[in-house]
Design an enzyme around this catalytic site. Structure first.
Site, short mmCIF file in Angstrom:
data_model
loop_
_atom_site.label_atom_id
_atom_site.label_comp_id
_atom_site.label_asym_id
_atom_site.label_seq_id
_atom_site.Cartn_x
_atom_site.Cartn_y
_atom_site.Cartn_z
N ASP A 77 0.95 -1.20 0.24
CA ASP A 77 0.14 0.13 -0.14
C ASP A 77 0.88 1.09 -0.36
O ASP A 77 2.30 1.22 0.70
CB ASP A 77 -1.32 0.21 1.30
CG ASP A 77 -2.16 -0.80 0.66
OD1 ASP A 77 -2.25 -0.95 -0.35
OD2 ASP A 77 -2.79 -0.40 1.64
N MET A 84 -7.72 10.60 8.22
CA MET A 84 -8.02 10.55 7.18
C MET A 84 -8.93 12.20 6.39
O MET A 84 -10.04 11.90 6.25
CB MET A 84 -9.07 10.01 6.28
CG MET A 84 -8.13 8.48 5.67
SD MET A 84 -9.01 7.02 5.35
CE MET A 84 -9.21 6.34 6.27
N LYS A 143 -3.55 3.28 -2.63
CA LYS A 143 -4.32 3.82 -3.47
C LYS A 143 -4.66 4.72 -2.49
O LYS A 143 -5.48 4.87 -1.48
CB LYS A 143 -5.57 2.89 -3.18
CG LYS A 143 -5.79 1.92 -2.11
CD LYS A 143 -6.52 1.32 -2.94
CE LYS A 143 -7.11 0.24 -1.88
NZ LYS A 143 -7.52 0.58 -0.39
N1 SAH Z 1 -4.55 1.61 8.90
C1 SAH Z 1 -3.92 2.24 8.53
C2 SAH Z 1 -4.36 3.92 8.85
C3 SAH Z 1 -4.96 4.28 7.43
S1 SAH Z 1 -6.40 4.67 6.57
C4 SAH Z 1 -3.30 2.87 10.50
O1 SAH Z 1 -3.64 2.15 11.59
O2 SAH Z 1 -2.98 3.47 10.64
C5 SAH Z 1 -4.92 6.17 5.64
C6 SAH Z 1 -5.04 7.48 6.81
O3 SAH Z 1 -4.33 7.04 8.65
C7 SAH Z 1 -4.22 8.65 6.76
O4 SAH Z 1 -4.60 9.47 6.05
C8 SAH Z 1 -3.75 9.22 8.13
O5 SAH Z 1 -4.90 9.45 9.04
C9 SAH Z 1 -3.10 8.34 8.55
N2 SAH Z 1 -1.83 8.26 8.53
C10 SAH Z 1 -1.41 6.43 8.03
N3 SAH Z 1 0.03 6.97 7.87
C11 SAH Z 1 -0.19 8.14 9.17
C12 SAH Z 1 1.29 8.90 9.43
N4 SAH Z 1 2.56 8.19 9.46
N5 SAH Z 1 1.13 10.79 10.36
C13 SAH Z 1 -0.38 10.41 10.47
N6 SAH Z 1 -1.62 9.94 9.87
C14 SAH Z 1 -1.00 8.81 9.66
#
Ligand code: SAH
Length: 268
Positions: free
Chosen positions: A46, A185, A68
């Site tokens: 991803d 998000m 995506k």
């Molecule tokens: N499965 C992921 C979330 C996926 S949804 C998890 O557990 O973290 C994608 C969202 O995750 C992004 O839009 C943001 O809100 C958050 N996100 C993912 N990586 C991030 C990071 N390094 N710093 C801040 N937000 C992050």
């Protein structure tokens, strides 16, 4: 006429493991994730995954990028699911590598269902979710006996056609039951989230915005709920960000590092 016996699922020779790559810092991978990546013959990656974790992959593994991001050109979910199924049926050991934890806003529910329906063995390896990585970098707890009795993780980006979260109702619940809100998000809808939450939460509710949590490029800003959108705009913060909202962040504000706005980048 006799009913036909149900079709047996094709023999599940291969398998699929949904693996959490954590929020960014490659040292936050679990040992189990490292082992799964090393054993994989096919890895579907991803776009929020830090590619340096692929250093653990076998040189012979086939790596497929299926990222995506909301609003960008992307590999359709149905295609990803088909690919996982067909590779597993060929006998491949497939790892589906996702940012953070695969079970938090990662569409793993849909994927697990599709794989199980195809008779494929599925495993899940947890990762550290972005919000927890962000909080650790701020030395702040998610819960607190005085300020936060629980946590609500919510997405700011609903599926097309879905009205999404009722932010007003959420704000009332969060205030009444002392919850920390963790919004994933949430950047694109920040103004609406702010406006709606202000119907139930105080204007001076602290908010931490953390971009690129746990990566060298991490930036963060602390503000109050009534300045959320303004802070995002002025500081030019962009996805991926987590929004952490609630009194549990008051400790940070008390440290005097913040006041109106923005903490020194990367060195709170
Ligand atoms: N499965 C992921 C979330 C996926 S949804 C998890 O557990 O973290 C994608 C969202 O995750 C992004 O839009 C943001 O809100 C958050 N996100 C993912 N990586 C991030 C990071 N390094 N710093 C801040 N937000 C992050």
């Amino acid at each position: 006429m006799m009913n036909k016996p149900p079709k047996r699922p094709a023999a599940a020779i291969g398998q699929v493991t949904l693996v959490g790559a954590g929020p960014g810092d490659p040292d936050l991978l679990t040992l189990k994730a490292v082992k799964a990546i090393a054993a994989a013959t096919v890895i579907l990656v991803d776009d929020l995954v830090n590619e340096t974790v692929l250093a653990h992959a076998s040189p012979s593994a086939r790596i497929v990028y299926v990222g995506k991001r909301g609003g960008c050109a992307s590999t359709p979910q149905a295609f990803i699911e088909k690919l996982m199924v067909s590779e597993a049926h060929k006998g491949e050991n497939v790892v589906r590598l996702k940012g953070g934890d695969p079970l938090v806003f990662g569409r793993s529910g849909e994927e697990i269902e599709a794989l199980q329906q195809a008779g494929i063995q599925v495993h899940v390896v947890n990762g550290i979710t972005a919000a927890l990585g962000a909080l650790a970098s701020l030395n702040t707890a998610l819960t607190h006996r005085d300020h936060a009795h629980g946590v609500l993780m919510v997405t700011g980006h609903a599926k097309p056609g879905d009205p999404g979260t009722d932010w007003r109702a959420l704000a009332h619940t969060a205030r009444q039951t002392k919850l920390t809100l963790v919004v994933y998000m949430g950047v694109a809808a920040a103004q609406r989230i702010q406006d709606e939450l202000l119907h139930g939460l105080a204007a001076d509710t602290p908010v931490a915005i953390v971009q690129d949590a746990t990566l060298p490029s991490q930036r963060q800003a602390l503000c109050t709920l009534d300045c959320l959108h303004q802070t995002l705009t002025e500081e030019r913060m962009a996805s991926p960000c987590v929004l952490l909202i609630g009194d549990v962040l008051r400790g940070l504000a008390r440290l005097g590092q913040v006041q109106e706005a923005v903490l020194a980048r990367g060195q709170m």
